[in-house]
Design a protein around this motif. Structure first.
Motif, mmCIF file in Angstrom:
data_model
loop_
_atom_site.group_PDB
_atom_site.id
_atom_site.type_symbol
_atom_site.label_atom_id
_atom_site.label_comp_id
_atom_site.label_asym_id
_atom_site.label_seq_id
_atom_site.Cartn_x
_atom_site.Cartn_y
_atom_site.Cartn_z
ATOM 1 N N LEU A 159 0.833 -1.214 0.000
ATOM 2 C CA LEU A 159 0.000 0.000 0.000
ATOM 3 C C LEU A 159 0.867 1.264 0.000
ATOM 4 C CD1 LEU A 159 -2.793 -1.051 2.518
ATOM 5 C CD2 LEU A 159 -2.985 -0.838 0.051
ATOM 6 N N GLY A 160 2.209 1.124 0.187
ATOM 7 C CA GLY A 160 3.128 2.272 0.176
ATOM 8 C C GLY A 160 3.112 3.045 1.476
ATOM 9 N N LEU A 161 2.740 2.391 2.535
ATOM 10 C CA LEU A 161 2.651 3.062 3.825
ATOM 11 C C LEU A 161 3.823 2.636 4.707
ATOM 12 C CD1 LEU A 161 -1.175 2.564 4.506
ATOM 13 C CD2 LEU A 161 -0.046 4.607 3.626
ATOM 14 N N PRO A 162 4.314 3.564 5.527
ATOM 15 C CA PRO A 162 5.376 3.176 6.476
ATOM 16 C C PRO A 162 4.778 2.267 7.539
ATOM 17 C CG PRO A 162 4.687 5.426 6.905
ATOM 18 C CD PRO A 162 3.975 5.028 5.643
ATOM 19 N N GLY A 163 5.436 1.274 7.932
ATOM 20 C CA GLY A 163 4.886 0.337 8.908
ATOM 21 C C GLY A 163 5.870 -0.042 9.976
ATOM 22 N N ASN A 164 5.282 -0.437 11.114
ATOM 23 C CA ASN A 164 6.100 -0.966 12.203
ATOM 24 C C ASN A 164 5.292 -2.042 12.894
ATOM 25 O OD1 ASN A 164 4.326 0.374 14.094
ATOM 26 N ND2 ASN A 164 5.376 2.297 13.535
ATOM 27 N N GLN A 165 5.853 -2.630 13.866
ATOM 28 C CA GLN A 165 5.192 -3.778 14.525
ATOM 29 C C GLN A 165 3.938 -3.333 15.255
ATOM 30 O OE1 GLN A 165 7.748 -5.978 17.105
ATOM 31 N NE2 GLN A 165 6.196 -7.584 17.497
ATOM 32 N N LYS A 166 3.949 -2.154 15.828
ATOM 33 C CA LYS A 166 2.787 -1.675 16.567
ATOM 34 C C LYS A 166 1.608 -1.484 15.632
ATOM 35 C CE LYS A 166 1.290 1.954 19.730
ATOM 36 N NZ LYS A 166 1.671 3.190 20.447
ATOM 37 N N GLN A 167 1.915 -0.886 14.477
ATOM 38 C CA GLN A 167 0.839 -0.667 13.492
ATOM 39 C C GLN A 167 0.294 -2.009 12.998
ATOM 40 O OE1 GLN A 167 2.792 1.763 10.595
ATOM 41 N NE2 GLN A 167 2.060 3.699 11.501
ATOM 42 N N GLU A 168 1.162 -2.950 12.832
ATOM 43 C CA GLU A 168 0.714 -4.286 12.374
ATOM 44 C C GLU A 168 -0.227 -4.906 13.406
ATOM 45 O OE1 GLU A 168 4.219 -6.548 11.643
ATOM 46 O OE2 GLU A 168 4.888 -5.281 9.976
ATOM 47 N N GLU A 169 0.116 -4.777 14.693
ATOM 48 C CA GLU A 169 -0.742 -5.346 15.729
ATOM 49 C C GLU A 169 -2.078 -4.632 15.775
ATOM 50 O OE1 GLU A 169 -0.272 -7.960 17.512
ATOM 51 O OE2 GLU A 169 1.736 -8.361 16.689
ATOM 52 N N GLN A 170 -2.023 -3.310 15.591
ATOM 53 C CA GLN A 170 -3.283 -2.536 15.602
ATOM 54 C C GLN A 170 -4.185 -2.955 14.442
ATOM 55 O OE1 GLN A 170 -1.984 1.564 15.545
ATOM 56 N NE2 GLN A 170 -1.622 1.651 17.775
ATOM 57 N N LEU A 171 -3.546 -3.158 13.279
ATOM 58 C CA LEU A 171 -4.349 -3.565 12.109
ATOM 59 C C LEU A 171 -5.011 -4.925 12.344
ATOM 60 C CD1 LEU A 171 -5.336 -3.125 9.244
ATOM 61 C CD2 LEU A 171 -3.167 -4.056 8.388
ATOM 62 N N LYS A 172 -4.281 -5.858 12.916
ATOM 63 C CA LYS A 172 -4.848 -7.197 13.197
ATOM 64 C C LYS A 172 -5.997 -7.089 14.197
ATOM 65 C CE LYS A 172 -0.739 -9.988 12.254
ATOM 66 N NZ LYS A 172 0.272 -10.916 12.817
ATOM 67 N N ASP A 173 -5.804 -6.249 15.246
ATOM 68 C CA ASP A 173 -6.873 -6.087 16.251
ATOM 69 C C ASP A 173 -8.112 -5.489 15.619
ATOM 70 O OD1 ASP A 173 -5.228 -7.145 18.147
ATOM 71 O OD2 ASP A 173 -4.539 -5.176 18.920
ATOM 72 N N SER A 174 -7.875 -4.514 14.713
ATOM 73 C CA SER A 174 -9.015 -3.881 14.055
ATOM 74 C C SER A 174 -9.776 -4.889 13.180
ATOM 75 C CB SER A 174 -8.509 -2.710 13.201
ATOM 76 O OG SER A 174 -9.592 -2.100 12.523
ATOM 77 N N LEU A 175 -9.050 -5.725 12.462
ATOM 78 C CA LEU A 175 -9.714 -6.743 11.625
ATOM 79 C C LEU A 175 -10.506 -7.728 12.467
ATOM 80 C CD1 LEU A 175 -6.887 -7.521 9.023
ATOM 81 C CD2 LEU A 175 -9.055 -6.348 8.581
ATOM 82 N N VAL A 176 -9.944 -8.131 13.577
ATOM 83 C CA VAL A 176 -10.656 -9.071 14.464
ATOM 84 C C VAL A 176 -11.916 -8.439 14.997
ATOM 85 C CG1 VAL A 176 -10.525 -10.250 16.685
ATOM 86 C CG2 VAL A 176 -8.606 -10.375 15.090
ATOM 87 N N THR A 177 -11.829 -7.141 15.382
ATOM 88 C CA THR A 177 -12.988 -6.438 15.946
ATOM 89 C C THR A 177 -14.125 -6.371 14.937
ATOM 90 O OG1 THR A 177 -11.534 -5.123 17.366
ATOM 91 C CG2 THR A 177 -13.768 -4.275 16.994
ATOM 92 N N HIS A 178 -13.766 -6.088 13.650
ATOM 93 C CA HIS A 178 -14.808 -5.900 12.638
ATOM 94 C C HIS A 178 -15.310 -7.223 12.040
ATOM 95 C CE1 HIS A 178 -13.153 -1.773 12.768
ATOM 96 N NE2 HIS A 178 -14.375 -1.386 12.318
ATOM 97 N N LEU A 179 -14.488 -8.235 12.001
ATOM 98 C CA LEU A 179 -14.891 -9.473 11.295
ATOM 99 C C LEU A 179 -15.300 -10.603 12.228
ATOM 100 C CD1 LEU A 179 -12.127 -9.594 8.509
ATOM 101 C CD2 LEU A 179 -14.494 -8.768 8.326
ATOM 102 N N ALA A 180 -14.770 -10.663 13.392
ATOM 103 C CA ALA A 180 -15.027 -11.811 14.276
ATOM 104 C C ALA A 180 -15.753 -11.360 15.519
ATOM 105 C CB ALA A 180 -13.703 -12.494 14.638
ATOM 106 N N LYS A 181 -16.549 -12.278 16.021
ATOM 107 C CA LYS A 181 -17.277 -12.027 17.263
ATOM 108 C C LYS A 181 -16.350 -12.364 18.420
ATOM 109 C CE LYS A 181 -21.663 -13.156 19.465
ATOM 110 N NZ LYS A 181 -22.891 -13.977 19.389
ATOM 111 N N THR A 182 -16.189 -11.408 19.272
ATOM 112 C CA THR A 182 -15.191 -11.567 20.333
ATOM 113 C C THR A 182 -15.779 -12.042 21.646
ATOM 114 O OG1 THR A 182 -15.443 -9.228 20.889
ATOM 115 C CG2 THR A 182 -13.708 -9.798 19.318
ATOM 116 N N ASP A 183 -17.170 -12.051 21.734
ATOM 117 C CA ASP A 183 -17.794 -12.510 22.991
ATOM 118 C C ASP A 183 -17.620 -14.005 23.127
ATOM 119 O OD1 ASP A 183 -18.547 -9.902 23.354
ATOM 120 O OD2 ASP A 183 -20.578 -10.197 22.513
#
Length: 668
Positions: free
Chosen positions: A347-371
């Motif tokens: 995507l041409g964006l600067p990335g780091n490990q923190k951003q990667e973890e945030q992106l994964k958390d965001s995907l889980v929140t929107h796609l999977a039921k966490t209860d």
């Protein structure tokens, strides 16, 4: 019959075309054929029989499979191998042709019979052609020709024209000679035609005058008459019952119509109307029964789920939550393993490990039921679908359909009650009730009468068939009896014919036997070397026994005759019979001289053969005829042949001379 020529083409040991010329004349009446044993003389004789008579030569009436098997064994083996080989330079033919002349309708004709055999892979077919005076005849004319041939020159007469030394020796026994003379006389004088006529008439009389058969037929006729009369009476009674039942049925139908008319005029419901109402009630009851079955099925299968619907709803929700939980866990695992850093770089964006973890958390929140969900059922997909289907059926729409069924059943019940009340009100009137009861009674009577009438008609039909069958049998027996009675009128005539035939044969035999005695005595005197030994030969016309008288008319004991003299006696009797018949017969003599001494051989060659017949075919071995005897025999021979068997090539060669004794003969 005079034989002219026979051609053997691939028959027996005769490979290729082999021709024997039989042309003779008054001075040269002998054909001399020499051959050692196994050289083909028997095949030659069989070929003469076969050419003339086909299947009859082997005792068959038609061209049967057994006859064709005989033919198969007769055909030349070398030619058959060539015929059945895979490589064929040419096809061999298998046939016999015999040329001869005979008298037909007081005219001499020249005829040829050609029997050809077509060899196929697994079968043999025979084709027969007849040529008369140079023209091939049609199928109809061919049948007529063979009928005339078998009548004028039957196979049995041909057999009597074949002689060999063994048969002549056998005829030296007095009983055998008498029997042979009896048979020969019957054939050569055509007396067998009268004997066959007598036999046919005898069979006819035996078949037509059997008193036992007549008695049985008369008893059978009486039995059929009795049964026929009985069945006719039964048929008449059944016809009367049918007529009476039909009249009774018609009367009851009229009574029923009268009551029905009164019932309608007085305001009662017509019987047809009552029947219609009752049928309508029955139809409605059927509909209600069907509705009740549906309601019972609903109560048994679906009602419990409507009652427990809250629990069903909770079950559905729990299954959905468990299914979502399982899907969410799968998504979490997949998101956790996603190459997020690569996605960010693309995507041409600067990335780091923190951003990667945030992106994964965001995907889980929107796609999977966490209860967290408590797993209770852990149902399979199929089991879950069954519960979902049951939930969709347990709906208000389905419940409304059940309410509609209950309402429809209620309405049908009310309609049935109205119809039943209408019938009951009508039947409660005493006057109408009596009418209804009368109509029902008449209707029952009519039904019974119709059944009875049908039964009577069936019985009448069966009785009519039995009468017809008995009548046919009765007429057949009458015809047989009439035939016997008619035949009896010809019984005496047939017996007269037999008696006349027998008298005619006796008279003919007496006349012919006198001629046989004269010719036989004359020939025997010439052949026997004892001068003044006999005076006359006598033959008893009843049993054909022979007697020899000397010059004092005293009987000579035949036992004093030598074996050779007895053969001369037999040959003299045969010659005398042939001379008496005045028939043209080809005589075939096989090894005739083998058992005789030189003096008797010389007598036969010089005295008997020149007079023996219009055509003599002599078959001889090399040991029978010496040079001296050959010189005497040669004076009356028309053609000479020698059969030499080539063992190496397995074939018989025909040479136009008699062994090593050669003379010039001109083929005619």
């Amino acid at each position: 019959m005079i034989l002219k020529k026979i051609s053997l083409n691939n028959v027996g040991p005769y490979e290729g075309i082999n021709i024997f010329n039989f042309n003779t004349d008054k001075e040269n009446n002998t054909i001399l054929i020499g051959g050692k044993n196994g050289s083909g003389k028997t095949t030659f004789l069989n070929s003469v029989r076969l050419a003339l008579y086909g299947p009859l030569a082997y005792g068959f009436k038609t061209t049967s499979n057994e006859y064709l098997k005989k033919i198969s064994s007769l055909l030349n083996s070398n030619a058959l191998k060539r015929q059945r080989s895979e490589i064929k330079e040419y096809e061999d033919e298998f046939n016999i042709r015999i040329d001869f002349s005979m008298i037909e309708n007081f005219t001499r004709i020249h005829a040829s019979i050609i029997r050809k055999w077509i060899v196929e892979e697994s079968s043999i077919k025979e084709k027969v052609s007849v040529i008369k005076d140079g023209v091939e005849v049609s199928e109809v004319e061919k049948d007529q020709f063979f009928t005339h041939l078998r009548t004028s020159f039957p196979p049995s007469l041909l057999e009597l024209c074949f002689f060999d030394g063994e048969e002549i020796s056998h005829l030296t026994d007095e009983d055998n000679l008498s029997h042979y003379l009896k048979v020969l006389s019957s054939k050569i004088f055509n007396l067998d035609l009268f004997q066959n006529l007598e036999q046919d008439l005898g069979n006819y009389l035996n078949q037509s005058s059997k008193s036992k058969e007549q008695t049985e037929l008369e008893n059978e006729k009486e039995e059929y008459e009795s049964k026929l009369n009985e069945k006719i009476q039964q048929l008449q009674q059944l016809s009367k019952l049918v007529e009476d039942t039909e009249a009774d049925l018609e009367a009851n139908k009229q009574r029923y119509q009268d009551v029905k008319k009164d019932f309608s005029l007085h305001g009662g419901i017509a019987y047809e109307e009552r029947t219609r109402i009752q049928n309508e009630i029955n139809e409605i009851e059927g509909q209600r029964k069907h509705l009740n079955e549906k309601l019972k099925e609903f109560i048994a299968l679906e009602l419990p789920f409507f009652i427990a619907y809250p629990r069903l709803y909770e079950l559905v929700e729990q299954l959905k939550n468990e299914e979502d939980f399982h899907v969410s866990n799968i998504l979490k695992d997949k998101i956790e393993n996603l190459p997020v850093n690569q996605i960010i770089e693309k995507l041409g964006l600067p990335g780091n490990q923190k951003q990667e973890e945030q992106l994964k958390d965001s995907l889980v929140t929107h796609l999977a039921k966490t209860d967290d969900v408590k797993i209770i059922h852990n149902a399979s997909k199929t089991e879950a679908q069954q519960v979902y289907g049951l939930n969709s059926q347990t709906s208000l729409n389905n419940l409304q359909e059940v309410f509609n069924l209950i309402e429809e059943n209620k309405n049908l019940l009310l309609k049935t009650q109205d119809l039943k009340k209408k019938l009951k009100d009508n039947e409660e009137s005493p006057e109408f009730a009596d009418m209804i009861q009368s109509m029902e009674e008449y209707n029952r009577i009519i039904t019974d009468l119709e059944d009875k009438l049908e039964n009577y008609k069936d019985q009448r039909h069966s009785a009519s068939d039995e009468v017809e069958d008995l009548n046919n049998k009765y007429e057949k027996v009458k015809q047989q009896l009439h035939k016997i009675h008619k035949t009896k009128s010809s019984f005496e005539e047939s017996q007269k014919i037999i008696q006349i035939s027998q008298k005619f044969q006796q008279q003919q035999l007496r006349n012919k036997i006198k001629d046989i005695e004269y010719f036989s005595s004359k020939m025997f005197k010439d052949l026997i070397r004892k001068e003044e030994f006999i005076n006359h030969i006598t033959i008893d016309p009843k049993n054909f026994s022979l007697s020899i008288l000397d010059h004092n008319n005293e009987f000579i004991n035949k036992d004093i005759l030598s074996a050779g003299e007895k053969e001369l006696l037999a040959l003299s009797i045969i010659w005398g019979t042939i001379m008496s018949s005045k028939k043209e017969l080809p005589l075939i003599l096989d090894t005739l001289l083998g058992r005789l001494d030189n003096e008797h051989k010389h007598s036969i060659v010089t005295k008997l053969l020149p007079k023996f017949g219009v055509q003599n075919i002599v078959l001889s071995t090399d040991s029978e005829i010496d040079p001296k005897l050959y010189t005497s025999l040669q004076k009356t021979t028309a053609n000479e042949y020698t059969l030499n068997y080539d063992a190496l090539n397995r074939k018989t060669n025909i040479e136009k001379h008699f062994f090593n004794l050669r003379t010039e003969k001109v083929e005619q």
